[in-house]
Design an enzyme around this catalytic site. Structure first.
Site, short mmCIF file in Angstrom:
data_model
loop_
_atom_site.label_atom_id
_atom_site.label_comp_id
_atom_site.label_asym_id
_atom_site.label_seq_id
_atom_site.Cartn_x
_atom_site.Cartn_y
_atom_site.Cartn_z
N GLU A 159 0.45 -0.76 -0.13
CA GLU A 159 0.31 -0.67 0.11
C GLU A 159 0.81 1.51 0.08
O GLU A 159 0.49 2.13 0.95
CB GLU A 159 -1.03 -0.43 1.14
N ASN A 202 2.07 -5.20 -3.44
CA ASN A 202 0.67 -5.65 -2.59
C ASN A 202 0.07 -4.43 -2.49
O ASN A 202 0.41 -3.32 -1.97
CB ASN A 202 0.71 -6.76 -1.88
N HIS A 238 -10.92 -6.50 -1.43
CA HIS A 238 -11.69 -5.99 -0.46
C HIS A 238 -12.26 -5.69 -1.11
O HIS A 238 -12.32 -4.41 -1.69
CB HIS A 238 -10.94 -5.50 0.33
N GLU A 268 -6.28 -11.01 -0.34
CA GLU A 268 -6.80 -10.71 0.28
C GLU A 268 -8.70 -10.38 -0.37
O GLU A 268 -9.50 -9.86 0.51
CB GLU A 268 -6.71 -9.45 1.10
N ASP A 270 -12.21 -10.88 0.15
CA ASP A 270 -13.95 -10.96 0.21
C ASP A 270 -14.05 -9.64 0.18
O ASP A 270 -13.92 -8.53 -0.85
CB ASP A 270 -13.22 -10.38 2.30
#
Ligand code: XIL
Length: 347
Positions: A159, A202, A238, A268, A270
């Site tokens: 990030e 990432n 996400h 990641e 979701d």
């Protein structure tokens, strides 16, 4: 400095394959069996819940369904390095997770070495360039060497790109004190500490074609041009049930990174259940998004599909019920969607 010939975790995958019992006909296969059969890392984030003996469903689910795991928090800088002194680094929880993974034939993704959000207070006190470079070098070297060949996939930088106009690098990142090349430095240090490890950048909100993914593309292209040892990009994933894989241009976006010679992973995933509509409709829409995320990943020959947790009960965004197992660890429709994609997508 690219080493793309060996796919990550191949040895571990071979191991987990050989450990996979032959299925009696009619018995539903697990996600991990199907993923391993196509050389895909599939799994999710684990927390201390893995060791909670009052909740045996957590470990049972992880070990039945996942061939890969990532520590949700235990390998972050704030968890490991409360103090700058490497003699005081805290590895106990992370080591227990790695031991569990090894016992269960799972590959471990290391997450994450350089992330503004997890920097402990002492990092913010460093104001000199040379001191910050020394601190980063010491931390990265100590951690990557500590895990050694137990972890051969690392999110090196997480990030670093801001969400602001033009998506420059974040200005709230303490590591920028090390100089504009702090990202390159981190990758070089990680590579020196474990030359066999595959190293990733990432980030989030970069799944589709957009300004932020353009900035990430320019960043990693620049790193490659400078000979920085980066192997791939992690797209966090996400999202929520309104996310459109198609409209976002996700496949074209992932493909442009593949075309640079980089590996691609969803790291990641979701999918939050938001908005109006009945529970049943939202579950169906969630299943559709999960299925499309996985099939898009497979279409560009990604090497991993990782979800951010195990069940809705312990998700970091529990309110959005974003995972494939419900509060009671029952399989949600999204589980079935992943299973179907693994059974039917072209290899
Ligand atoms: C999150 C964890 O899930 C939370 O428990 C913690 O409080 C904060 O971090 N992007 C990342 C992950 O790379 O490390 C974050 O994990 C979620 C967003």
């Amino acid at each position: 400095m690219q080493h793309h010939t060996v796919r990550p975790g191949l040895a571990a995958l071979a191991l987990s394959l050989s450990l996979t019992p032959t299925l009696a006909s009619g018995q539903a296969p697990s996600l991990r069996t199907l993923a391993s059969a196509r050389g895909l890392l599939l799994g999710g984030a684990i927390s201390g819940e893995l060791f909670n003996t009052d909740n045996p469903d957590e470990a049972a689910t992880v070990n039945r369904e996942y061939n890969a795991v990532v520590a949700e928090n235990a390998m972050k800088m704030r968890a490991i390095a409360n103090s700058p002194d490497p003699g005081n680094y805290l590895f106990a929880t992370a080591d227990a997770m790695v031991a569990s993974a090894q016992k269960n034939g799972q590959t471990v993704r290391g997450h994450t070495l350089v992330w503004h959000d997890s920097a402990p207070a002492w990092v913010y006190e460093i104001k000199e360039k040379a001191a910050m470079r020394a601190a980063m070098t010491q931390y990265i070297t100590t951690v990557v060497k500590h895990f050694g060949d137990r972890i051969n996939v690392w999110d090196v930088v997480n990030e670093a790109i801001s969400d602001g106009p033009g998506n420059p690098l974040r200005n709230n990142n303490p590591f920028t004190v090390a100089g504009p090349d702090f990202i390159a430095l981190a990758f070089r240090m990680a590579h020196a500490a474990n030359p066999a490890a595959r190293l990733y950048y990432n980030d989030y909100s970069v799944e589709g074609l957009n300004g932020k993914s353009d900035a990430m593309y320019a960043l990693v292209k620049g790193l490659l041009a400078d000979g920085v040892p980066i192997d791939g990009v992690g797209f966090q994933g996400h999202v929520d049930i309104n996310f459109s894989v198609k409209d976002s241009g996700m496949q074209a976006n992932l493909q442009r990174f593949r075309d640079l010679g980089l590996d691609v992973q969803l790291t990641e995933v979701d999918v939050q259940m938001v908005g109006n509509g009945s529970e049943k409709e939202k579950l169906a829409r969630q299943a559709q998004v999960y299925g499309e995320l996985l099939s898009t990943c497979l279409a560009v020959k990604c090497s991993a599909f990782m979800m951010w947790g195990v069940s809705d009960r312990t998700s970091w965004r529990a309110g959005g019920k974003p995972l494939i197992f419900d509060d009671g660890y029952a399989k949600k429709p999204a589980y079935g969607a992943l299973l179907r994609v693994l059974q039917t997508a072209r290899k």
